[in-house]
Design a protein around this motif. Structure first.
Motif, mmCIF file in Angstrom:
data_model
loop_
_atom_site.group_PDB
_atom_site.id
_atom_site.type_symbol
_atom_site.label_atom_id
_atom_site.label_comp_id
_atom_site.label_asym_id
_atom_site.label_seq_id
_atom_site.Cartn_x
_atom_site.Cartn_y
_atom_site.Cartn_z
ATOM 1 N N THR A 73 21.241 59.599 18.913
ATOM 2 C CA THR A 73 21.662 59.017 20.274
ATOM 3 C C THR A 73 21.188 57.574 20.161
ATOM 4 O O THR A 73 20.470 57.144 19.218
ATOM 5 C CB THR A 73 21.046 59.707 21.614
ATOM 6 O OG1 THR A 73 19.589 59.438 21.540
ATOM 7 C CG2 THR A 73 21.667 60.920 21.711
ATOM 8 N N GLN A 74 22.016 56.520 20.832
ATOM 9 C CA GLN A 74 21.597 55.234 20.695
ATOM 10 C C GLN A 74 20.039 54.966 21.011
ATOM 11 O O GLN A 74 19.355 54.061 20.561
ATOM 12 C CB GLN A 74 22.378 54.538 21.892
ATOM 13 C CG GLN A 74 23.825 54.356 21.422
ATOM 14 C CD GLN A 74 24.268 53.862 20.396
ATOM 15 O OE1 GLN A 74 23.455 52.772 19.920
ATOM 16 N NE2 GLN A 74 25.320 54.047 19.603
ATOM 17 N N THR A 103 25.164 57.319 23.663
ATOM 18 C CA THR A 103 24.126 57.044 24.673
ATOM 19 C C THR A 103 23.807 58.449 25.039
ATOM 20 O O THR A 103 24.731 59.425 25.262
ATOM 21 C CB THR A 103 24.302 56.104 25.447
ATOM 22 O OG1 THR A 103 25.426 56.776 26.750
ATOM 23 C CG2 THR A 103 24.908 54.666 25.276
ATOM 24 N N CYS A 104 22.576 58.860 25.594
ATOM 25 C CA CYS A 104 22.142 59.930 26.150
ATOM 26 C C CYS A 104 23.158 60.260 27.360
ATOM 27 O O CYS A 104 23.544 61.382 27.808
ATOM 28 C CB CYS A 104 20.619 59.667 26.738
ATOM 29 S SG CYS A 104 19.719 59.916 25.218
ATOM 30 N N LYS A 105 23.530 59.110 28.081
ATOM 31 C CA LYS A 105 24.399 59.449 29.452
ATOM 32 C C LYS A 105 25.820 59.734 28.802
ATOM 33 O O LYS A 105 26.206 60.864 29.534
ATOM 34 C CB LYS A 105 24.478 57.928 30.192
ATOM 35 C CG LYS A 105 24.952 58.203 31.388
ATOM 36 C CD LYS A 105 24.934 57.163 32.579
ATOM 37 C CE LYS A 105 25.682 57.387 33.666
ATOM 38 N NZ LYS A 105 26.138 58.882 34.102
ATOM 39 N N GLU A 106 26.088 59.188 27.940
ATOM 40 C CA GLU A 106 27.568 59.748 27.456
ATOM 41 C C GLU A 106 27.548 61.081 26.841
ATOM 42 O O GLU A 106 28.385 61.925 27.208
ATOM 43 C CB GLU A 106 28.049 58.726 26.267
ATOM 44 C CG GLU A 106 28.402 57.227 26.518
ATOM 45 C CD GLU A 106 28.468 56.335 25.507
ATOM 46 O OE1 GLU A 106 29.036 55.260 25.894
ATOM 47 O OE2 GLU A 106 27.889 56.873 24.135
ATOM 48 N N LEU A 107 26.516 61.167 26.285
ATOM 49 C CA LEU A 107 26.181 62.710 25.698
ATOM 50 C C LEU A 107 26.353 63.701 26.938
ATOM 51 O O LEU A 107 27.107 64.832 26.726
ATOM 52 C CB LEU A 107 25.075 62.918 24.744
ATOM 53 C CG LEU A 107 24.763 64.279 24.217
ATOM 54 C CD1 LEU A 107 25.772 64.628 23.475
ATOM 55 C CD2 LEU A 107 23.287 64.192 23.731
ATOM 56 N N ILE A 108 25.283 63.579 27.557
ATOM 57 C CA ILE A 108 25.272 64.540 28.767
ATOM 58 C C ILE A 108 26.594 64.544 29.839
ATOM 59 O O ILE A 108 26.910 65.464 30.198
ATOM 60 C CB ILE A 108 23.854 64.199 29.540
ATOM 61 C CG1 ILE A 108 22.632 64.411 28.562
ATOM 62 C CG2 ILE A 108 23.670 65.189 30.800
ATOM 63 C CD1 ILE A 108 21.246 64.338 29.165
ATOM 64 N N ASP A 109 27.092 63.664 30.074
ATOM 65 C CA ASP A 109 27.954 63.289 31.049
ATOM 66 C C ASP A 109 29.107 64.108 30.220
ATOM 67 O O ASP A 109 29.974 64.854 31.056
ATOM 68 C CB ASP A 109 28.269 61.870 31.459
ATOM 69 C CG ASP A 109 27.689 61.371 32.352
ATOM 70 O OD1 ASP A 109 26.800 62.072 33.077
ATOM 71 O OD2 ASP A 109 27.822 60.143 32.571
ATOM 72 N N GLY A 110 29.257 63.989 29.008
ATOM 73 C CA GLY A 110 30.603 64.502 28.328
ATOM 74 C C GLY A 110 30.313 66.135 28.296
ATOM 75 O O GLY A 110 31.241 66.839 28.572
ATOM 76 N N ILE A 111 28.937 66.494 27.931
ATOM 77 C CA ILE A 111 28.759 68.032 28.084
ATOM 78 C C ILE A 111 29.021 68.598 29.424
ATOM 79 O O ILE A 111 29.809 69.503 29.514
ATOM 80 C CB ILE A 111 27.389 68.079 27.522
ATOM 81 C CG1 ILE A 111 27.238 67.866 26.243
ATOM 82 C CG2 ILE A 111 26.844 69.663 27.937
ATOM 83 C CD1 ILE A 111 25.750 67.898 25.943
ATOM 84 N N MET A 112 28.724 67.964 30.465
ATOM 85 C CA MET A 112 28.965 68.386 31.714
ATOM 86 C C MET A 112 30.331 68.627 32.198
ATOM 87 O O MET A 112 30.858 69.563 32.876
ATOM 88 C CB MET A 112 27.981 67.945 32.757
ATOM 89 C CG MET A 112 26.471 67.857 32.638
ATOM 90 S SD MET A 112 25.610 69.468 32.260
ATOM 91 C CE MET A 112 26.370 70.430 33.837
#
Ligand SMILES: Cc1cc2nc3c(=O)[nH]c(=O)nc-3n(C[C@H](O)[C@H](O)[C@H](O)COP(=O)(O)O)c2cc1C
Length: 324
Positions: free
Chosen positions: A204-205, A299-308
């Motif tokens: 992640t970034q 980014t961690c936010k892109e990763l987690i938002d994408g997963i959810m």
């Protein structure tokens, strides 16, 4: 999404970042927590209570969301100051601890008294049941796929997670091989109430590691990890490289006579050289088979938002669609 894990840790999404040596600095934990997951600082990377207290304070400067600290109990000659580390965690106001390695019974009463929730990482059903019986609040069930130490039973998560669900009363998260929305939904289907990711969060970034490490994970396939130190009953899943192949050759040659001293060059003190300096052949570093599912550095936010978002699509769309 609301599960017993989101409720227990006061987080928005049921996603935890597992403790990782020389990766779990304040920057990593804060980025995951700010994205709605539970970020974890790795206690032993700091080593002393003073340094850990400082790292906790740095993390608090970067996030007002809950985050945790990993305490790994290793059989070492020069044991770290565990009572001091426990005190630094409690005094720092941290409310979540991920324990791993040996039985954490000795530290549980201190955390219980301070209202700290403890999630113990286990690689078997019997260790999970032990964790439950000594009073851990939750467990992180770490399958054979995982980066780091998968234990010696070699049971993959497709079997381990439903077995854990059959036996446990306390909530658990699935760990090992988790990368995306499919991992999360499958884990929930098998009885977990969230997932723990290690390797995925390194790419992640915000992960505070050298770019070479992130690139190596993106470049690797699911075939590029190896199990080392099995003859020492301290099995570790690592990314293959020249040092790892040399280590495996020593294991083949020495067989049951292998001692830790024989492989010290490939395993001792290599993390700063790899994670900080980006010297990718310096030695053996933990990495999961899940590298084969990782092809970007969000980014961690892109990763987690994408997963959810995708998890919701899978549940409401794909899975519900089968019921017609
Ligand atoms: C580079 C690296 C270092 C790790 N260091 C630790 C550690 O110090 N303590 C610990 O409990 N787990 C450690 N782990 C294990 C992770 O917390 C997590 O359980 C594991 O990575 C899950 O498997 P995955 O990589 O397939 O997601 C490490 C994993 C990696 C990849």
């Amino acid at each position: 999404m609301k599960t017993r894990i989101t409720e227990m840790f006061g987080i928005e999404h049921p996603i935890i970042q597992g403790g990782m040596h020389y990766v779990g600095f304040a920057e990593m934990a804060a980025a995951v927590s700010n994205a709605g997951g539970l970020g974890i600082i790795t206690g032993l990377t700091q080593g002393t209570p003073e340094k850990l207290a400082n790292e906790i304070a740095r993390c608090k400067d970067m996030t007002d969301k809950p985050f945790g600290v990993n305490l790994t109990f290793l059989p070492t000659v020069n044991a770290p100051d565990y009572p001091g580390l426990v005190k630094a965690i409690i005094d720092g106001g941290v409310k979540a601890v991920e324990t791993a390695g040996n039985n954490p019974a000795q530290v549980l009463p201190y955390f219980k008294d301070a209202g700290v929730k403890v999630i113990h990482k286990c690689t078997s059903v019997r260790h999970s049941l032990k964790a439950q019986s000594i009073g851990c609040d939750a467990v992180s069930v770490d399958g054979f796929e995982c980066g780091g130490h998968p234990g010696e039973d070699d049971i993959p998560n497709m079997i381990l997670l439903p077995r854990a669900a059959d036996e446990l009363d306390i909530p658990f998260v699935a760990s090992g091989g988790m990368a995306d929305a499919r991992s999360l939904v499958a884990s929930l289907a098998m009885g977990a109430e969230g997932m723990n990711m290690g390797t995925r969060f390194i790419a992640t970034q915000e992960a505070p590691v050298h770019e070479n490490v992130k690139k190596a994970i993106v470049a690797a396939s699911e075939l590029d990890t190896r199990l080392v130190m099995r003859p020492l009953r301290n099995t570790e899943r690592v990314m293959t490289n020249d040092a790892v192949e040399r280590l495996l050759e020593k294991e083949r040659k020495l067989g049951d006579d292998l001692k830790f001293e024989d492989i010290i060059e490939e395993v001792a003190g290599v993390y700063p050289r790899i994670m900080t300096e980006g010297d990718m052949d310096a030695g053996a570093w933990s990495c999961g088979m899940v590298a084969g599912l990782i092809s970007d550095i969000p980014t961690c936010k892109e990763l987690i938002d994408g997963i959810m978002a995708e998890a919701e699509e899978i549940i409401r769309g794909r899975l519900a669609g089968f019921l017609n």
